[in-house]
Every structure is written in C-alpha cells, then in structure tokens.
Scaffold this motif. Structure first.
Motif, PDB file in Angstrom:
ATOM      1  N   PHE A 280       0.829  -1.204   0.000  1.00  0.00           N
ATOM      2  CA  PHE A 280       0.000   0.000   0.000  1.00  0.00           C
ATOM      3  C   PHE A 280       0.865   1.256   0.000  1.00  0.00           C
ATOM      4  CE2 PHE A 280      -2.372   3.382   2.082  1.00  0.00           C
ATOM      5  CZ  PHE A 280      -3.613   3.325   1.454  1.00  0.00           C
ATOM      6  N   ASP A 281       1.959   1.230   0.746  1.00  0.00           N
ATOM      7  CA  ASP A 281       2.841   2.393   0.822  1.00  0.00           C
ATOM      8  C   ASP A 281       3.626   2.613  -0.468  1.00  0.00           C
ATOM      9  OD1 ASP A 281       2.039   2.954   3.417  1.00  0.00           O
ATOM     10  OD2 ASP A 281       3.641   1.756   4.325  1.00  0.00           O
ATOM     11  N   GLN A 282       3.764   1.562  -1.280  1.00  0.00           N
ATOM     12  CA  GLN A 282       4.535   1.681  -2.526  1.00  0.00           C
ATOM     13  C   GLN A 282       3.683   2.113  -3.721  1.00  0.00           C
ATOM     14  OE1 GLN A 282       7.147  -1.829  -3.234  1.00  0.00           O
ATOM     15  NE2 GLN A 282       6.595  -2.442  -1.141  1.00  0.00           N
ATOM     16  N   VAL A 283       2.428   1.637  -3.738  1.00  0.00           N
ATOM     17  CA  VAL A 283       1.559   1.911  -4.889  1.00  0.00           C
ATOM     18  C   VAL A 283       1.077   3.360  -4.859  1.00  0.00           C
ATOM     19  CG1 VAL A 283      -0.635   1.308  -5.979  1.00  0.00           C
ATOM     20  CG2 VAL A 283       0.847  -0.489  -5.071  1.00  0.00           C
ATOM     21  N   LYS A 284       1.038   3.967  -6.051  1.00  0.00           N
ATOM     22  CA  LYS A 284       0.606   5.357  -6.177  1.00  0.00           C
ATOM     23  C   LYS A 284      -0.618   5.442  -7.085  1.00  0.00           C
ATOM     24  CE  LYS A 284       5.439   6.895  -6.001  1.00  0.00           C
ATOM     25  NZ  LYS A 284       6.505   7.610  -6.756  1.00  0.00           N
ATOM     26  N   PRO A 285      -1.494   6.406  -6.840  1.00  0.00           N
ATOM     27  CA  PRO A 285      -2.591   6.635  -7.791  1.00  0.00           C
ATOM     28  C   PRO A 285      -2.032   6.840  -9.198  1.00  0.00           C
ATOM     29  CG  PRO A 285      -2.957   7.884  -5.785  1.00  0.00           C
ATOM     30  CD  PRO A 285      -1.563   7.320  -5.673  1.00  0.00           C
ATOM     31  N   GLY A 286      -2.668   6.199 -10.164  1.00  0.00           N
ATOM     32  CA  GLY A 286      -2.185   6.250 -11.544  1.00  0.00           C
ATOM     33  C   GLY A 286      -1.412   5.021 -11.954  1.00  0.00           C
ATOM     34  N   ASP A 287      -0.939   4.207 -10.973  1.00  0.00           N
ATOM     35  CA  ASP A 287      -0.266   2.962 -11.326  1.00  0.00           C
ATOM     36  C   ASP A 287      -1.247   2.019 -12.023  1.00  0.00           C
ATOM     37  OD1 ASP A 287       2.155   3.760 -10.293  1.00  0.00           O
ATOM     38  OD2 ASP A 287       1.894   2.740  -8.369  1.00  0.00           O
ATOM     39  N   LYS A 288      -0.721   1.210 -12.920  1.00  0.00           N
ATOM     40  CA  LYS A 288      -1.560   0.332 -13.742  1.00  0.00           C
ATOM     41  C   LYS A 288      -2.063  -0.869 -12.941  1.00  0.00           C
ATOM     42  CE  LYS A 288       0.315  -0.542 -17.699  1.00  0.00           C
ATOM     43  NZ  LYS A 288       1.144  -1.206 -18.760  1.00  0.00           N
ATOM     44  N   VAL A 289      -3.278  -1.310 -13.264  1.00  0.00           N
ATOM     45  CA  VAL A 289      -3.842  -2.544 -12.718  1.00  0.00           C
ATOM     46  C   VAL A 289      -4.315  -3.394 -13.895  1.00  0.00           C
ATOM     47  CG1 VAL A 289      -5.621  -3.560 -11.243  1.00  0.00           C
ATOM     48  CG2 VAL A 289      -4.629  -1.337 -10.634  1.00  0.00           C
ATOM     49  N   VAL A 290      -3.837  -4.629 -13.970  1.00  0.00           N
ATOM     50  CA  VAL A 290      -4.247  -5.548 -15.033  1.00  0.00           C
ATOM     51  C   VAL A 290      -4.858  -6.785 -14.393  1.00  0.00           C
ATOM     52  CG1 VAL A 290      -3.505  -7.012 -16.948  1.00  0.00           C
ATOM     53  CG2 VAL A 290      -2.477  -4.742 -16.637  1.00  0.00           C
TER      54      VAL A 290
END
Length: 293
Positions: A280-290
């Motif tokens: 959670f601390d690493q992921v940023k809004p705008g990162d891709k989800v597949v």
C-alpha cells in the motif's frame, strides 16, 4: 412543466449519490474494460453471504464427481484426436476440472493449487500427461485420457482439492511488462506487484462470486484509503486501492480466516495484511492494474 422539472431534479440527485457508492460492486453501470458490473442493481448481500460451499474461485461448487461415476467408458482404440469427444476443455469451470488438476498435481504435472478453471496452464499439463503416456496430444481431456489418469492416481482429499498453500505466480500478461503494475491473474489466483517487468512482491488473492464478478481488463489505481468501510456492505476494507468503479484490492479478514471457501463482492481480496500494508505504501494513484485470466 413543474412536474417535469421535479422529476429531472430527482434523477440528477440519484445519479450523484450513485457516484460515491463504494464497496466491491458497481452501482453506476457503464463500460470500463471489464467483464460486467459487480453488483448492478441487485439486492446487496450480507457481508458473509458467500456460501460455505463456494468453490475456491468464488463460484458455487458443483458436487465433486466420484472416481467411479465420473469416468466414462473407454473409447475404442481407433479413436483419434478429431473424433474423441472432449470431457473437459479450455474455458470449462467446475469441480471435475478441480479434480483433474489435483490428480495432475499428484503426478507433478500441475504445480499450483487447483482452481477449478481449465485455462492454458491446465491445457499444457494435460498435454504433458498425454505425451508422457503415449496418448494423442490434444490438450483436452477425452475419455481415454481421463480413465488413464484415474488409474494412475488416487482420489484427491479435501486438502488436495482446496489447499491453503501459497499459489505459484502465473506468467505475466504482456500488459504487465512495462511500468508500475498490479498484475492480477484469475487462473493462478495471484497478484504480482511488478516494476518494469520484474516481480517485486506477490500475494494470494481471491475474487468475486458468479453474481458479483471481479472485472477483467486494464485499469489504473484511482485512489487509496488505508482505512475504509464498504458503503454498501458495511464491512472493513483496510488498505483499499480502488481501480474500477468501487472495486478495489484490499485486505480481507474473511479470506484470511476461511480461505477460498468464500468470495468477495467483486473486489480483489488479499489475506496477508502485513505484506499488503507494505505494498500500500509503494503503490501510487495512476499505477496500472491488469486483471486477466
């Protein structure tokens, strides 16, 4: 005219409320690179509504076939790949497929927990079995393949059919090979956090049920919430990373407790809270989800 204006205002107000509804379902409809709405306009289920008999992929289980009743009679020796009827094939999803995978795993030909879904990984395992035993290599299960497999393996136990062990990562979808991606495989029931094609961390996950499916496609992390409660089901959703109209990756205490005996309402459930907190601390809004098979 006054009545028409009042109706228009009521419709606009309802639409505004729908846009803020969250909690592993889609209350707004519309398109979005997925397999359909997670909840649509159906009556919300209770938080623990997933049946205890649900399969490990979150869908209701069919009665598991017994070794004696599931095996059809052998075809004649003149059967060919073109004439042999497929009992199980790509795209099938049921408890007989789960038994197939468990039996192949006994022979070290299927290296992950059974999912009940017949995809490319299962097809390759079947092909390897057929080649090893001198059968026509079709990647589908006909009567001859099934009967031989039954004769070489024992009836799977409950633990073999639905183990609680960590799942092996699937081959990444091509869309996961560039950038920062939450790469989520429905077939292997895994989430891989990838950066520029390299796996940084991985997780066991589960998905929505047949009535509230997790959408497939390419998305982006829209927003995050360290502490969140579903506005539909009123259940905690810690470490939520929303990616598609109310559907999110989040920690699930139910998944941690019951494993694949349950299902989400459309979200991607994670059962390792500590690892998800770090992600959670690493992921940023705008990162891709597949999300893919």
């Amino acid at each position: 005219m006054k009545r028409s204006s009042a109706i228009r205002r009521a419709v606009l107000a309802a639409a505004a409320v729908a846009l803020v509804v969250t909690g592993c379902t889609d209350r707004t409809g519309g398109s979005g690179g997925g397999s359909g709405g997670g909840g649509g306009g159906s009556t919300p289920q209770s938080p623990a509504s997933a049946p205890a008999s649900a399969g490990s992929d979150g869908k209701p289980s069919s009665p598991a076939p017994s070794s004696s009743s599931a095996a059809p009679s052998s075809p004649s020796s003149s059967s060919t790949p073109s004439s042999a009827k497929a009992l199980m094939k790509d795209g099938d999803e049921n408890e007989q497929v789960r038994e197939l995978q468990a039996r192949l795993r006994q022979l070290d030909l299927f290296d992950r927990a059974p999912t009940g879904f017949y995809g490319s990984i299962t097809g390759k395992s079947v092909a390897a079995f057929q080649e090893r035993r001198g059968l026509p290599v079709t990647s589908t299960v006909d009567a001859a393949t099934w009967e031989l497999l039954l004769s070489l393996t024992k009836e799977p136990t409950a633990d073999e059919l639905k183990p609680s062990t960590t799942n092996k990562l699937d081959t990444p979808d091509p869309r996961c090979m560039t950038g920062r991606v939450l790469c989520i495989s429905k077939e292997s029931r895994t989430l891989a956090w990838m950066i520029d094609g390299k796996v940084v961390s991985s997780f066991d996950v589960r998905f929505g049920s047949e009535n509230t499916p997790t959408r497939e496609g390419e998305f982006k992390v829209e927003w995050k919430a360290r502490e969140w409660t579903s506005t539909i089901y009123h259940t905690p959703m810690p470490y939520s990373m929303f990616f598609s109209r109310g559907q999110a990756v989040h920690y699930s205490a139910d998944f941690a407790a019951r494993g694949y005996a349950g299902a989400s309402h459309g979200c991607v459930n994670v059962r390792d809270r500590a690892k998800l907190a770090a992600l959670f601390d690493q992921v940023k809004p705008g990162d891709k989800v597949v999300v893919h098979w």
